[in-house]
Design a protein around this motif. Structure first.
Motif, PDB file in Angstrom:
ATOM      1  N   ASP A  64      37.002  45.084  49.681  1.00  0.00           N
ATOM      2  CA  ASP A  64      37.804  45.505  50.833  1.00  0.00           C
ATOM      3  C   ASP A  64      39.288  45.230  50.567  1.00  0.00           C
ATOM      4  N   LEU A  65      39.573  44.067  49.996  1.00  0.00           N
ATOM      5  CA  LEU A  65      40.961  43.704  49.709  1.00  0.00           C
ATOM      6  C   LEU A  65      41.543  44.583  48.611  1.00  0.00           C
ATOM      7  N   VAL A  66      40.735  44.920  47.604  1.00  0.00           N
ATOM      8  CA  VAL A  66      41.188  45.839  46.548  1.00  0.00           C
ATOM      9  C   VAL A  66      41.541  47.184  47.160  1.00  0.00           C
ATOM     10  N   ASN A  67      40.682  47.674  48.070  1.00  0.00           N
ATOM     11  CA  ASN A  67      40.932  48.971  48.716  1.00  0.00           C
ATOM     12  C   ASN A  67      42.188  48.925  49.581  1.00  0.00           C
ATOM     13  N   ASP A  68      42.412  47.815  50.298  1.00  0.00           N
ATOM     14  CA  ASP A  68      43.613  47.673  51.124  1.00  0.00           C
ATOM     15  C   ASP A  68      44.872  47.726  50.264  1.00  0.00           C
ATOM     16  N   LEU A  69      44.851  47.031  49.129  1.00  0.00           N
ATOM     17  CA  LEU A  69      46.020  47.038  48.236  1.00  0.00           C
ATOM     18  C   LEU A  69      46.223  48.411  47.606  1.00  0.00           C
ATOM     19  N   LYS A  70      45.115  49.109  47.320  1.00  0.00           N
ATOM     20  CA  LYS A  70      45.226  50.449  46.737  1.00  0.00           C
ATOM     21  C   LYS A  70      45.913  51.391  47.716  1.00  0.00           C
ATOM     22  N   ARG A  71      45.568  51.271  49.014  1.00  0.00           N
ATOM     23  CA  ARG A  71      46.224  52.095  50.037  1.00  0.00           C
ATOM     24  C   ARG A  71      47.708  51.751  50.139  1.00  0.00           C
ATOM     25  N   LYS A  78      39.069  42.936  41.162  1.00  0.00           N
ATOM     26  CA  LYS A  78      38.523  41.901  42.038  1.00  0.00           C
ATOM     27  C   LYS A  78      38.911  40.517  41.532  1.00  0.00           C
ATOM     28  N   LYS A  79      38.971  40.356  40.207  1.00  0.00           N
ATOM     29  CA  LYS A  79      39.325  39.069  39.611  1.00  0.00           C
ATOM     30  C   LYS A  79      40.747  38.673  40.010  1.00  0.00           C
ATOM     31  N   THR A  80      41.656  39.638  40.058  1.00  0.00           N
ATOM     32  CA  THR A  80      43.037  39.363  40.473  1.00  0.00           C
ATOM     33  C   THR A  80      43.064  38.883  41.922  1.00  0.00           C
ATOM     34  N   ILE A  81      42.235  39.503  42.760  1.00  0.00           N
ATOM     35  CA  ILE A  81      42.135  39.076  44.166  1.00  0.00           C
ATOM     36  C   ILE A  81      41.647  37.630  44.229  1.00  0.00           C
ATOM     37  N   ASN A  83      41.858  35.308  41.951  1.00  0.00           N
ATOM     38  CA  ASN A  83      42.901  34.406  41.450  1.00  0.00           C
ATOM     39  C   ASN A  83      43.972  34.170  42.503  1.00  0.00           C
ATOM     40  N   THR A  84      44.367  35.224  43.215  1.00  0.00           N
ATOM     41  CA  THR A  84      45.393  35.094  44.254  1.00  0.00           C
ATOM     42  C   THR A  84      44.896  34.196  45.384  1.00  0.00           C
ATOM     43  N   LEU A  85      43.668  34.418  45.828  1.00  0.00           N
ATOM     44  CA  LEU A  85      43.107  33.598  46.908  1.00  0.00           C
ATOM     45  C   LEU A  85      42.981  32.139  46.464  1.00  0.00           C
ATOM     46  N   ARG A  86      42.563  31.928  45.222  1.00  0.00           N
ATOM     47  CA  ARG A  86      42.412  30.565  44.716  1.00  0.00           C
ATOM     48  C   ARG A  86      43.773  29.873  44.615  1.00  0.00           C
ATOM     49  N   ARG A  87      44.797  30.635  44.229  1.00  0.00           N
ATOM     50  CA  ARG A  87      46.161  30.079  44.134  1.00  0.00           C
ATOM     51  C   ARG A  87      46.653  29.617  45.501  1.00  0.00           C
ATOM     52  N   HIS A  88      46.166  30.252  46.567  1.00  0.00           N
ATOM     53  CA  HIS A  88      46.557  29.884  47.930  1.00  0.00           C
ATOM     54  C   HIS A  88      45.573  28.895  48.558  1.00  0.00           C
ATOM     55  N   GLY A  89      44.705  28.290  47.740  1.00  0.00           N
ATOM     56  CA  GLY A  89      43.839  27.219  48.220  1.00  0.00           C
ATOM     57  C   GLY A  89      42.517  27.671  48.822  1.00  0.00           C
ATOM     58  N   LEU A  90      42.131  28.939  48.651  1.00  0.00           N
ATOM     59  CA  LEU A  90      40.865  29.424  49.208  1.00  0.00           C
ATOM     60  C   LEU A  90      39.837  29.612  48.103  1.00  0.00           C
ATOM     61  N   LYS A  91      38.572  29.456  48.464  1.00  0.00           N
ATOM     62  CA  LYS A  91      37.487  29.610  47.525  1.00  0.00           C
ATOM     63  C   LYS A  91      36.341  30.286  48.267  1.00  0.00           C
ATOM     64  N   SER A  92      35.498  31.012  47.573  1.00  0.00           N
ATOM     65  CA  SER A  92      34.364  31.679  48.211  1.00  0.00           C
ATOM     66  C   SER A  92      33.230  30.680  48.394  1.00  0.00           C
ATOM     67  N   TRP A  93      32.765  30.536  49.628  1.00  0.00           N
ATOM     68  CA  TRP A  93      31.689  29.608  49.963  1.00  0.00           C
ATOM     69  C   TRP A  93      30.611  30.365  50.733  1.00  0.00           C
ATOM     70  N   SER A  94      29.409  29.826  50.738  1.00  0.00           N
ATOM     71  CA  SER A  94      28.368  30.362  51.612  1.00  0.00           C
ATOM     72  C   SER A  94      28.701  29.941  53.039  1.00  0.00           C
ATOM     73  N   ALA A  95      28.580  30.877  53.972  1.00  0.00           N
ATOM     74  CA  ALA A  95      28.862  30.563  55.366  1.00  0.00           C
ATOM     75  C   ALA A  95      27.819  29.583  55.885  1.00  0.00           C
ATOM     76  N   ARG A  96      28.246  28.584  56.627  1.00  0.00           N
ATOM     77  CA  ARG A  96      27.341  27.598  57.211  1.00  0.00           C
ATOM     78  C   ARG A  96      26.561  28.241  58.353  1.00  0.00           C
ATOM     79  N   LYS A  97      25.294  27.886  58.473  1.00  0.00           N
ATOM     80  CA  LYS A  97      24.489  28.360  59.588  1.00  0.00           C
ATOM     81  C   LYS A  97      24.502  27.284  60.663  1.00  0.00           C
TER      82      LYS A  97
END
Length: 182
Positions: A64-71, A78-81, A83-97
């Motif tokens: 979704d983020l790749v498509n937003d930037l393409k527009r 996706k790897k660049t996305i 890296n950017t998110l990780r540089r800003h302190g975010l990481k992909s996690w499983s959502a807690r139930k």
């Protein structure tokens, strides 16, 4: 003078002094030169757009983020996305139930906590806590991933509410008190 002597006078390690002197001998300057490598494809404005979207919708995907930037006129992977998110302190996690709580449930829990805040320890030794869980035998318990910081795992945007119903399942019940488990 030697590197050690200079280092002692300046309060620096001898290796640091040596590196500075070698840099001066080679480049005749002390500032750091620009590093080699490809420039970042995502501008600071693009990174802000990504961070804003992820903050508002943590379940958004990298595609979704790749498509937003393409527009917006920037083609990235996706790897660049990531890296950017990780540089800003975010990481992909499983959502807690977490249990689906209505505002009335939240108020009732808060009232219970405030009412029993000053109860003596002997009173709590008479209490038995119990809970049950539903294990689904059929159906998908798919993992949803969210982009978040480590401390934000229980933010409502980053969780998946659960309900206790579904296809074939087993219900387990357990309890504990000051005396032990049951």
């Amino acid at each position: 003078m030697g590197y050690r002597t200079i280092g002692k006078q300046l309060g620096e390690k001898a290796t640091t002094v040596g590196a500075i002197i070698r840099k001066w001998m080679k480049f005749k300057m002390m500032v750091n030169l620009t590093r080699s490598g490809a420039p970042c494809k995502i501008s600071s404005r693009g990174a802000s757009m990504i961070m804003r979207k992820v903050r508002d919708q943590p379940r958004t995907t990298r595609q979704d983020l790749v498509n937003d930037l393409k527009r917006a006129g920037t083609t990235v992977s996706k790897k660049t996305i990531s890296n950017t998110l990780r540089r800003h302190g975010l990481k992909s996690w499983s959502a807690r139930k977490v249990p689906l709580l209505k505002p009335a449930h939240v108020q009732a829990r808060l009232k219970f906590a405030n009412d029993n805040l000053d109860d003596p320890e002997e009173e709590w030794e008479k209490v038995m806590w119990s809970d049950e869980t539903n294990i689904e035998l059929f159906g998908l318990n798919s993992n949803r991933r969210v982009w978040r910081k480590k401390k934000d795992e229980y933010n409502p945007k980053n969780t998946i509410p659960t309900l206790k119903h579904g296809g074939g399942n087993i219900i387990l019940w357990g309890c504990f008190s000051a005396k032990g488990t049951g």
